[in-house]
Scaffold this motif. Structure first.
Motif, PDB file in Angstrom:
ATOM      1  N   LEU A 122      -2.548   0.497  -6.636  1.00  0.00           N
ATOM      2  CA  LEU A 122      -2.216  -0.700  -5.888  1.00  0.00           C
ATOM      3  C   LEU A 122      -1.511  -1.705  -6.794  1.00  0.00           C
ATOM      4  N   LEU A 123      -2.037  -1.859  -8.007  1.00  0.00           N
ATOM      5  CA  LEU A 123      -1.415  -2.792  -8.947  1.00  0.00           C
ATOM      6  C   LEU A 123      -0.007  -2.333  -9.317  1.00  0.00           C
ATOM      7  N   PHE A 124       0.170  -1.038  -9.496  1.00  0.00           N
ATOM      8  CA  PHE A 124       1.494  -0.505  -9.805  1.00  0.00           C
ATOM      9  C   PHE A 124       2.458  -0.764  -8.654  1.00  0.00           C
ATOM     10  N   GLY A 125       1.983  -0.593  -7.434  1.00  0.00           N
ATOM     11  CA  GLY A 125       2.829  -0.836  -6.266  1.00  0.00           C
ATOM     12  C   GLY A 125       3.245  -2.296  -6.150  1.00  0.00           C
ATOM     13  N   VAL A 126       2.320  -3.206  -6.397  1.00  0.00           N
ATOM     14  CA  VAL A 126       2.643  -4.638  -6.354  1.00  0.00           C
ATOM     15  C   VAL A 126       3.657  -4.988  -7.441  1.00  0.00           C
ATOM     16  N   ALA A 127       3.476  -4.436  -8.635  1.00  0.00           N
ATOM     17  CA  ALA A 127       4.426  -4.693  -9.724  1.00  0.00           C
ATOM     18  C   ALA A 127       5.811  -4.140  -9.379  1.00  0.00           C
ATOM     19  N   LEU A 128       5.857  -2.976  -8.770  1.00  0.00           N
ATOM     20  CA  LEU A 128       7.129  -2.380  -8.389  1.00  0.00           C
ATOM     21  C   LEU A 128       7.837  -3.223  -7.324  1.00  0.00           C
ATOM     22  N   ILE A 129       7.098  -3.666  -6.327  1.00  0.00           N
ATOM     23  CA  ILE A 129       7.691  -4.502  -5.284  1.00  0.00           C
ATOM     24  C   ILE A 129       8.176  -5.826  -5.860  1.00  0.00           C
ATOM     25  N   ALA A 130       7.389  -6.426  -6.758  1.00  0.00           N
ATOM     26  CA  ALA A 130       7.801  -7.689  -7.385  1.00  0.00           C
ATOM     27  C   ALA A 130       9.065  -7.499  -8.213  1.00  0.00           C
ATOM     28  N   ALA A 131       9.146  -6.392  -8.937  1.00  0.00           N
ATOM     29  CA  ALA A 131      10.340  -6.122  -9.739  1.00  0.00           C
ATOM     30  C   ALA A 131      11.556  -5.896  -8.844  1.00  0.00           C
ATOM     31  N   LEU A 132      11.365  -5.186  -7.744  1.00  0.00           N
ATOM     32  CA  LEU A 132      12.474  -4.947  -6.824  1.00  0.00           C
ATOM     33  C   LEU A 132      12.959  -6.253  -6.189  1.00  0.00           C
ATOM     34  N   LEU A 133      12.020  -7.111  -5.792  1.00  0.00           N
ATOM     35  CA  LEU A 133      12.408  -8.391  -5.211  1.00  0.00           C
ATOM     36  C   LEU A 133      13.106  -9.289  -6.230  1.00  0.00           C
ATOM     37  N   ALA A 134      12.623  -9.286  -7.462  1.00  0.00           N
ATOM     38  CA  ALA A 134      13.272 -10.086  -8.511  1.00  0.00           C
ATOM     39  C   ALA A 134      14.671  -9.552  -8.785  1.00  0.00           C
ATOM     40  N   GLY A 135      14.813  -8.241  -8.856  1.00  0.00           N
ATOM     41  CA  GLY A 135      16.132  -7.650  -9.091  1.00  0.00           C
ATOM     42  C   GLY A 135      17.087  -7.898  -7.942  1.00  0.00           C
ATOM     43  N   TYR A 136      16.588  -7.804  -6.725  1.00  0.00           N
ATOM     44  CA  TYR A 136      17.415  -8.064  -5.551  1.00  0.00           C
ATOM     45  C   TYR A 136      17.872  -9.518  -5.515  1.00  0.00           C
ATOM     46  N   GLY A 137      16.985 -10.434  -5.876  1.00  0.00           N
ATOM     47  CA  GLY A 137      17.334 -11.852  -5.883  1.00  0.00           C
ATOM     48  C   GLY A 137      18.348 -12.196  -6.960  1.00  0.00           C
ATOM     49  N   MET A 138      18.285 -11.503  -8.077  1.00  0.00           N
ATOM     50  CA  MET A 138      19.212 -11.795  -9.176  1.00  0.00           C
ATOM     51  C   MET A 138      20.500 -10.989  -9.071  1.00  0.00           C
ATOM     52  N   ALA A 139      20.577 -10.024  -8.164  1.00  0.00           N
ATOM     53  CA  ALA A 139      21.753  -9.157  -8.066  1.00  0.00           C
ATOM     54  C   ALA A 139      22.978  -9.894  -7.537  1.00  0.00           C
ATOM     55  N   SER A 140      22.776 -10.899  -6.726  1.00  0.00           N
ATOM     56  CA  SER A 140      23.917 -11.605  -6.140  1.00  0.00           C
ATOM     57  C   SER A 140      24.596 -12.556  -7.123  1.00  0.00           C
ATOM     58  N   SER A 141      23.919 -12.907  -8.176  1.00  0.00           N
ATOM     59  CA  SER A 141      24.475 -13.826  -9.162  1.00  0.00           C
ATOM     60  C   SER A 141      25.195 -13.042 -10.261  1.00  0.00           C
ATOM     61  N   PRO A 142      26.384 -13.494 -10.686  1.00  0.00           N
ATOM     62  CA  PRO A 142      27.090 -12.775 -11.752  1.00  0.00           C
ATOM     63  C   PRO A 142      26.446 -12.966 -13.130  1.00  0.00           C
ATOM     64  N   LYS A 143      25.708 -14.052 -13.309  1.00  0.00           N
ATOM     65  CA  LYS A 143      25.055 -14.299 -14.597  1.00  0.00           C
ATOM     66  C   LYS A 143      23.589 -13.881 -14.523  1.00  0.00           C
TER      67      LYS A 143
END
Length: 71
Positions: free
Chosen positions: A1-22
């Protein structure tokens, strides 16, 4: 469960930062620090006699209970 939460958090952080060029170094460092602190705390709680979180009082209660049963 902890691994799944960490994976989802990482995916959301990556998705949020993907639109920015910096790369947002502040978000990256904060995410890495939060993940490291979480893993350190979990490992520290897994081995209660070795880390910062100690269970000496609980051990003392168990030893006293054992001595009471033997008497």
């Amino acid at each position: 469960l902890l691994f799944g939460v960490a994976l989802i958090a990482a995916l959301l952080a990556g998705y949020g930062m993907a639109s920015s060029p910096k790369i947002s170094w502040l978000q990256t460092i904060l995410f890495a620090a939060a993940l490291s602190i979480t893993l350190f705390t979990i490992m520290d709680m897994e081995y209660p006699r070795l880390g910062f979180i100690r269970m000496d009082l609980a051990d003392r209660v168990l030893v006293d209970s054992l001595q009471g049963m033997r008497d």
